[in-house]
Design an enzyme around this catalytic site. Structure first.
Site, PDB file in Angstrom:
ATOM      1  CG  ASP A 113      -1.949  -1.041   1.225  1.00  0.00           C
ATOM      2  OD1 ASP A 113      -2.234  -1.572   0.138  1.00  0.00           O
ATOM      3  OD2 ASP A 113      -2.487  -1.346   2.307  1.00  0.00           O
ATOM      4  CD1 TRP A 114      -0.098   6.622   1.292  1.00  0.00           C
ATOM      5  CD2 TRP A 114       0.699   7.126  -0.749  1.00  0.00           C
ATOM      6  NE1 TRP A 114       0.368   7.909   1.332  1.00  0.00           N
ATOM      7  CE2 TRP A 114       0.856   8.250   0.097  1.00  0.00           C
ATOM      8  CE3 TRP A 114       1.126   7.221  -2.066  1.00  0.00           C
ATOM      9  CZ2 TRP A 114       1.423   9.439  -0.337  1.00  0.00           C
ATOM     10  CZ3 TRP A 114       1.692   8.404  -2.494  1.00  0.00           C
ATOM     11  CH2 TRP A 114       1.839   9.486  -1.647  1.00  0.00           C
TER      12      TRP A 114
END
Ligand code: URA
Length: 333
Positions: free
Chosen positions: A105-106
């Site tokens: 994820d980011w």
């Protein structure tokens, strides 16, 4: 880069250098449509079309395997239509079209593999081969033992049942805890969703290794080539021979040959690995503004410059993620 024709033929695996000289002398080699019999002729593998006995010579490119220590604050895609920082900025020196094996994820950090070897990448991502993924997750407070047991027993998430293979407290730090969660699949936000489902507030997510390849010794934003034995291990654990392929499939032909219609088009990279806003909404996450653009160049990352370490977990075989991170509600996935 140019090189002598006989050397080019030898490194492309057509023949030994001496045999290649015989082929040239016998007029069996064409460069850009013309017979070449002169030994010192220079060719550029990227531009010139070399044909031996009527067959274009394929450039043997070794598959590339890289491990990136992904820092938080970038999306796992090589180009982002929304213009957010991506992992590509950390691979600027890599000429080949490598693509990520799975995603982080980011805001997640840690081990992310990249390769040109599509076959291996697919197998590593496929649940059939049961690759375990280990995460260290910083959660708010002190999780009650029942919460971790529920994760292992199995839960129903919005996209079906899910479970952790292992979930244990790894380390307690001040008011928070690092828990170790092992899962056997790469479903989106799986670890965060498992944690949320048992009432745990995720502050940070770190993957110390992937497929047994650890980020120990790497700094965030830095990458390294896998060692041949690491590639062999990955291949064996994915049901392939331990031998590294000498070329990607399909083999990349010189651009000139492709212009002439030889060879299949290069494979398309997988779709951008960015979570669509609709999916975020379906998980109950409020639509967000663009992630803040921060200084994410490796050299701009204070942690790459030996910045002060925060209290991180002590993962086996990997240094804890370091650097100060804002904690608390409002962090993005
Ligand atoms: N699980 C998550 O929730 N996020 C990741 O980045 C990886 C696994």
């Amino acid at each position: 880069m140019t090189e002598r024709l006989q050397k080019f033929l030898a490194s492309a695996g057509v023949a030994s250098r001496r045999k290649a000289e015989e082929l040239i002398a016998a007029g069996r080699v064409l460069v850009n449509g013309k017979v070449v019999t002169e030994m010192g002729t220079q060719v550029d593998a990227g531009k010139d079309l070399v044909v031996v006995d009527g067959r274009p010579v394929e450039v043997q490119e070794r598959a590339r395997y890289l491990l990136l220590y992904k820092p938080p604050g970038c999306v796992t895609t090589l180009s982002d239509p929304q213009g957010r920082p991506t992992v590509a900025q950390y691979l600027a020196d890599v000429k080949e079209r490598v693509f990520p094996v799975g995603r982080l994820d980011w805001d997640a950090e840690g081990a992310l593999l990249f390769t040109t070897d599509g076959d291996l990448a697919n197998r590593l991502a496929h649940p059939r081969y049961g690759h375990r993924r280990t995460y260290l997750v910083k959660v708010k407070g002190d999780p009650e033992p029942g919460a971790l047991a529920r994760m292992v027993a199995g839960l129903r998430l919005e996209d079906g049942p899910a479970q952790a293979l292992e979930a244990t407290v790894h380390e307690r730090v001040e008011k928070n805890s690092w828990i170790r969660v092992v899962v056997g699949e790469g479903r989106r936000h799986l670890v965060k969703r498992l944690c949320e489902a048992v009432g745990l507030d995720v502050l940070r997510l770190f993957r110390p290794e992937f497929g047994g390849i650890s980020v120990a010794g790497l700094r965030p934003g830095h990458s390294r080539e896998l060692k041949p034995e690491e590639v062999a291990t990955l291949r064996r654990s994915s049901g392939m021979g331990g031998e590294e392929p000498t070329s990607t499939a399909p083999l990349r032909l010189p651009r000139a040959a492709r212009r002439h219609g030889h060879g299949a088009p290069a494979p398309r990279p997988p779709r951008g690995d960015v979570e669509p806003e609709s999916e975020r909404r379906s998980r109950g996450v409020k639509p967000t503004a663009e992630p803040p653009s921060r200084g994410t160049r490796p050299s701009a990352d204070p942690r790459s410059r030996g910045g002060k370490r925060s209290s991180g977990p002590r993962p086996r075989g990997a240094k804890p993620p370091s650097g100060r991170r804002r904690e608390g509600p409002g962090r993005k996935r």
